[in-house]
Scaffold this motif. Sequence first.
Motif, PDB file in Angstrom:
ATOM      1  N   GLY A 304       0.804  -1.213   0.000  1.00 21.28           N
ATOM      2  CA  GLY A 304       0.000   0.000   0.000  1.00 21.28           C
ATOM      3  C   GLY A 304       0.833   1.256   0.000  1.00 21.28           C
ATOM      4  O   GLY A 304       0.440   2.289  -0.564  1.00 21.28           O
ATOM      5  N   LEU A 305       2.012   1.180   0.622  1.00 21.90           N
ATOM      6  CA  LEU A 305       2.930   2.314   0.647  1.00 21.90           C
ATOM      7  C   LEU A 305       3.764   2.417  -0.627  1.00 21.90           C
ATOM      8  O   LEU A 305       4.555   3.348  -0.788  1.00 21.90           O
ATOM      9  CB  LEU A 305       3.857   2.209   1.867  1.00 21.90           C
ATOM     10  CG  LEU A 305       3.181   2.403   3.230  1.00 21.90           C
ATOM     11  CD1 LEU A 305       4.116   1.977   4.353  1.00 21.90           C
ATOM     12  CD2 LEU A 305       2.730   3.852   3.409  1.00 21.90           C
ATOM     13  N   GLY A 306       3.611   1.434  -1.511  1.00 21.33           N
ATOM     14  CA  GLY A 306       4.319   1.461  -2.791  1.00 21.33           C
ATOM     15  C   GLY A 306       5.750   0.975  -2.716  1.00 21.33           C
ATOM     16  O   GLY A 306       6.521   1.175  -3.671  1.00 21.33           O
ATOM     17  N   ASP A 307       6.135   0.312  -1.627  1.00 28.69           N
ATOM     18  CA  ASP A 307       7.514  -0.164  -1.467  1.00 28.69           C
ATOM     19  C   ASP A 307       7.579  -1.628  -1.891  1.00 28.69           C
ATOM     20  O   ASP A 307       7.393  -2.542  -1.083  1.00 28.69           O
ATOM     21  CB  ASP A 307       7.964   0.000  -0.013  1.00 28.69           C
ATOM     22  CG  ASP A 307       9.466  -0.187   0.153  1.00 28.69           C
ATOM     23  OD1 ASP A 307      10.049  -0.976  -0.607  1.00 28.69           O
ATOM     24  OD2 ASP A 307      10.044   0.447   1.062  1.00 28.69           O
ATOM     25  N   ARG A 308       7.870  -1.870  -3.159  1.00 29.66           N
ATOM     26  CA  ARG A 308       7.867  -3.222  -3.707  1.00 29.66           C
ATOM     27  C   ARG A 308       8.938  -4.109  -3.063  1.00 29.66           C
ATOM     28  O   ARG A 308       8.678  -5.274  -2.741  1.00 29.66           O
ATOM     29  CB  ARG A 308       8.082  -3.151  -5.227  1.00 29.66           C
ATOM     30  CG  ARG A 308       7.945  -4.496  -5.938  1.00 29.66           C
ATOM     31  CD  ARG A 308       8.296  -4.369  -7.407  1.00 29.66           C
ATOM     32  NE  ARG A 308       8.083  -5.617  -8.117  1.00 29.66           N
ATOM     33  CZ  ARG A 308       7.027  -5.891  -8.877  1.00 29.66           C
ATOM     34  NH1 ARG A 308       6.074  -4.985  -9.022  1.00 29.66           N
ATOM     35  NH2 ARG A 308       6.901  -7.056  -9.491  1.00 29.66           N
ATOM     36  N   GLU A 346      -1.441 -12.715  -1.004  1.00 24.59           N
ATOM     37  CA  GLU A 346      -0.385 -12.341  -1.943  1.00 24.59           C
ATOM     38  C   GLU A 346      -0.988 -11.642  -3.164  1.00 24.59           C
ATOM     39  O   GLU A 346      -0.415 -10.676  -3.688  1.00 24.59           O
ATOM     40  CB  GLU A 346       0.426 -13.562  -2.360  1.00 24.59           C
ATOM     41  CG  GLU A 346       1.668 -13.200  -3.137  1.00 24.59           C
ATOM     42  CD  GLU A 346       2.768 -14.252  -3.081  1.00 24.59           C
ATOM     43  OE1 GLU A 346       3.748 -14.093  -3.837  1.00 24.59           O
ATOM     44  OE2 GLU A 346       2.641 -15.220  -2.307  1.00 24.59           O
ATOM     45  N   ALA A 347      -2.148 -12.113  -3.610  1.00 27.00           N
ATOM     46  CA  ALA A 347      -2.826 -11.450  -4.732  1.00 27.00           C
ATOM     47  C   ALA A 347      -3.146  -9.996  -4.391  1.00 27.00           C
ATOM     48  O   ALA A 347      -2.982  -9.089  -5.223  1.00 27.00           O
ATOM     49  CB  ALA A 347      -4.107 -12.206  -5.076  1.00 27.00           C
ATOM     50  N   GLN A 348      -3.581  -9.761  -3.145  1.00 32.56           N
ATOM     51  CA  GLN A 348      -3.895  -8.392  -2.737  1.00 32.56           C
ATOM     52  C   GLN A 348      -2.659  -7.505  -2.767  1.00 32.56           C
ATOM     53  O   GLN A 348      -2.732  -6.325  -3.128  1.00 32.56           O
ATOM     54  CB  GLN A 348      -4.503  -8.418  -1.332  1.00 32.56           C
ATOM     55  CG  GLN A 348      -5.884  -9.055  -1.274  1.00 32.56           C
ATOM     56  CD  GLN A 348      -6.282  -9.451   0.135  1.00 32.56           C
ATOM     57  OE1 GLN A 348      -5.610  -9.109   1.106  1.00 32.56           O
ATOM     58  NE2 GLN A 348      -7.376 -10.181   0.265  1.00 32.56           N
ATOM     59  N   CYS A 349      -1.511  -8.074  -2.386  1.00 32.11           N
ATOM     60  CA  CYS A 349      -0.260  -7.300  -2.431  1.00 32.11           C
ATOM     61  C   CYS A 349       0.057  -6.861  -3.855  1.00 32.11           C
ATOM     62  O   CYS A 349       0.358  -5.691  -4.115  1.00 32.11           O
ATOM     63  CB  CYS A 349       0.890  -8.133  -1.873  1.00 32.11           C
ATOM     64  SG  CYS A 349       0.815  -8.407  -0.086  1.00 32.11           S
ATOM     65  N   TRP A 350      -0.013  -7.805  -4.801  1.00 36.22           N
ATOM     66  CA  TRP A 350       0.323  -7.464  -6.186  1.00 36.22           C
ATOM     67  C   TRP A 350      -0.709  -6.510  -6.781  1.00 36.22           C
ATOM     68  O   TRP A 350      -0.370  -5.668  -7.620  1.00 36.22           O
ATOM     69  CB  TRP A 350       0.450  -8.732  -7.023  1.00 36.22           C
ATOM     70  CG  TRP A 350       1.582  -9.604  -6.572  1.00 36.22           C
ATOM     71  CD1 TRP A 350       1.507 -10.887  -6.112  1.00 36.22           C
ATOM     72  CD2 TRP A 350       2.969  -9.241  -6.507  1.00 36.22           C
ATOM     73  NE1 TRP A 350       2.750 -11.351  -5.757  1.00 36.22           N
ATOM     74  CE2 TRP A 350       3.669 -10.362  -5.998  1.00 36.22           C
ATOM     75  CE3 TRP A 350       3.688  -8.096  -6.822  1.00 36.22           C
ATOM     76  CZ2 TRP A 350       5.043 -10.364  -5.799  1.00 36.22           C
ATOM     77  CZ3 TRP A 350       5.070  -8.080  -6.619  1.00 36.22           C
ATOM     78  CH2 TRP A 350       5.734  -9.197  -6.122  1.00 36.22           C
ATOM     79  N   SER A 351      -1.959  -6.624  -6.326  1.00 37.06           N
ATOM     80  CA  SER A 351      -2.974  -5.667  -6.789  1.00 37.06           C
ATOM     81  C   SER A 351      -2.619  -4.252  -6.359  1.00 37.06           C
ATOM     82  O   SER A 351      -2.712  -3.299  -7.135  1.00 37.06           O
ATOM     83  CB  SER A 351      -4.353  -6.045  -6.223  1.00 37.06           C
ATOM     84  OG  SER A 351      -4.822  -7.251  -6.781  1.00 37.06           O
ATOM     85  N   LEU A 352      -2.243  -4.102  -5.083  1.00 38.00           N
ATOM     86  CA  LEU A 352      -1.878  -2.781  -4.581  1.00 38.00           C
ATOM     87  C   LEU A 352      -0.664  -2.215  -5.311  1.00 38.00           C
ATOM     88  O   LEU A 352      -0.535  -1.000  -5.467  1.00 38.00           O
ATOM     89  CB  LEU A 352      -1.600  -2.859  -3.082  1.00 38.00           C
ATOM     90  CG  LEU A 352      -2.831  -3.012  -2.175  1.00 38.00           C
ATOM     91  CD1 LEU A 352      -2.408  -3.371  -0.763  1.00 38.00           C
ATOM     92  CD2 LEU A 352      -3.649  -1.717  -2.168  1.00 38.00           C
ATOM     93  N   LEU A 353       0.221  -3.099  -5.771  1.00 32.68           N
ATOM     94  CA  LEU A 353       1.413  -2.663  -6.502  1.00 32.68           C
ATOM     95  C   LEU A 353       1.156  -2.485  -7.997  1.00 32.68           C
ATOM     96  O   LEU A 353       2.046  -2.066  -8.740  1.00 32.68           O
ATOM     97  CB  LEU A 353       2.553  -3.668  -6.288  1.00 32.68           C
ATOM     98  CG  LEU A 353       3.151  -3.685  -4.876  1.00 32.68           C
ATOM     99  CD1 LEU A 353       4.052  -4.900  -4.699  1.00 32.68           C
ATOM    100  CD2 LEU A 353       3.926  -2.402  -4.595  1.00 32.68           C
TER     101      LEU A 353
END
Length: 432
Positions: A304-308, A346-353
């Motif tokens: 969410g903070l954009g830190d991949r 994990e899907a939610q993480c990649w969605s946010l990114l």
Amino acid sequence: MAMSRAVPNLAFRRLRGQRSAAEFAAAVRRAAREIGEQVACDARYIGRVEAGEIRCPNYAYERVFLHMFPGLGLSDLGFSAREAVRGRRRAVPADAASPAGFTTWNDEESDVLRRAFMTSGSAALAAASLTLGGPAVAIPAPRGAHRIGETEVRAVEDVVRRIRLLDDRHGADGLHKAAVRPLRAAYALLDAGTAARRSTEERLHAGAGELALSVGWLAHDSGRHEDARSHYAEALATARVTGSAGNAALEAHAFCNTSFLARDTGRYREALRAAQAGLRVARPLGSARLLCLLSLREAGAWAGLGDRSACERALGRAHSFFDRGPVDDDPEWMSFFGEPEREAHEAQCWSLLGDWGRAVRHARRATVLQNPHFARNLALYRAQLAEDLARAGRRDEAEAEAGLVRESLDGVASARVRALLTETGRVLSATR
């Protein structure tokens, strides 16, 4: 009317053999995982079965027991026929809670719900069903020098289990309002009651805190975010009253839920702080699965903070913890957590990114791996997949997946699922 005395279940006791009740409960949980079922079995549950308090197990336990003892039926295990236990369907008492949204449920679950959340005038008694078709146990508002014992504590714990079961199958909408009543009754005991023993007091604190988290989750899932935030804070405060291991586990659970809510509402710094606090509290508890979930919460906050890079490091830690496998010390509330849930996070993480390809792959795996018995979660994973497909420009697949979600929503009431479907429709409309 006098109630008949329970008849000990000697057949079930013989099947346990030389194993202790705790060892047998662990074997039941392992057998459940083998068939994709999730049950909250402990030594107390085994004791209640053997004492005859549970005349017939619920459907989840029935599947597990028949898997453990192939070739035997319920009668061979010492149980009564379900129809004999449940009897004829009773009318709802005039003072019983009857929240909207439960009318589509089957007879068994409707009956359980009515008995699980009853009120009685100004005393506000919250009743918790100990078994399907069995007697209800009330959580009374304390009077005078009321002494808290096993009955009250067990009632609180069983309300928590009942809420989780109903939420797994149907989602939170409608259930939240009814669940607030037993929560108030549990905290009334904390405020005015006196426990007979220190261990009883600690169990009551842990049970009341878990009930606050369960009610908070119902608020979260039904879109009542400020209510959820309040309940999670209440649980965290309860966890810090005593320093027992049970309350350390409650504190980790509270931080875990707080992080999830903060991420869902766009407060990513708060989500990060809560996840990291939860990890610190959880490390001594011996549950790699709990550390995995908290690491996934941390990963979602970083995304969410954009830190991949930070997100990928947290995901790597989550995978390492998950690979250690489940243990008997995993928290009871984590019965929902397995590979499908990990894939969904994990899907939610990649969605946010904004990495829609990866998001689709993980969301699809979540839907394939999820046991259809958990209808709410399956609908949620499919709704997430539909949105990811829409954002990836795969219109036909997104529409097809959204259609599957709508077909499955009978009996499932979750504001989160509806919100995902609405967002999918918005994305598809914008790209016509």
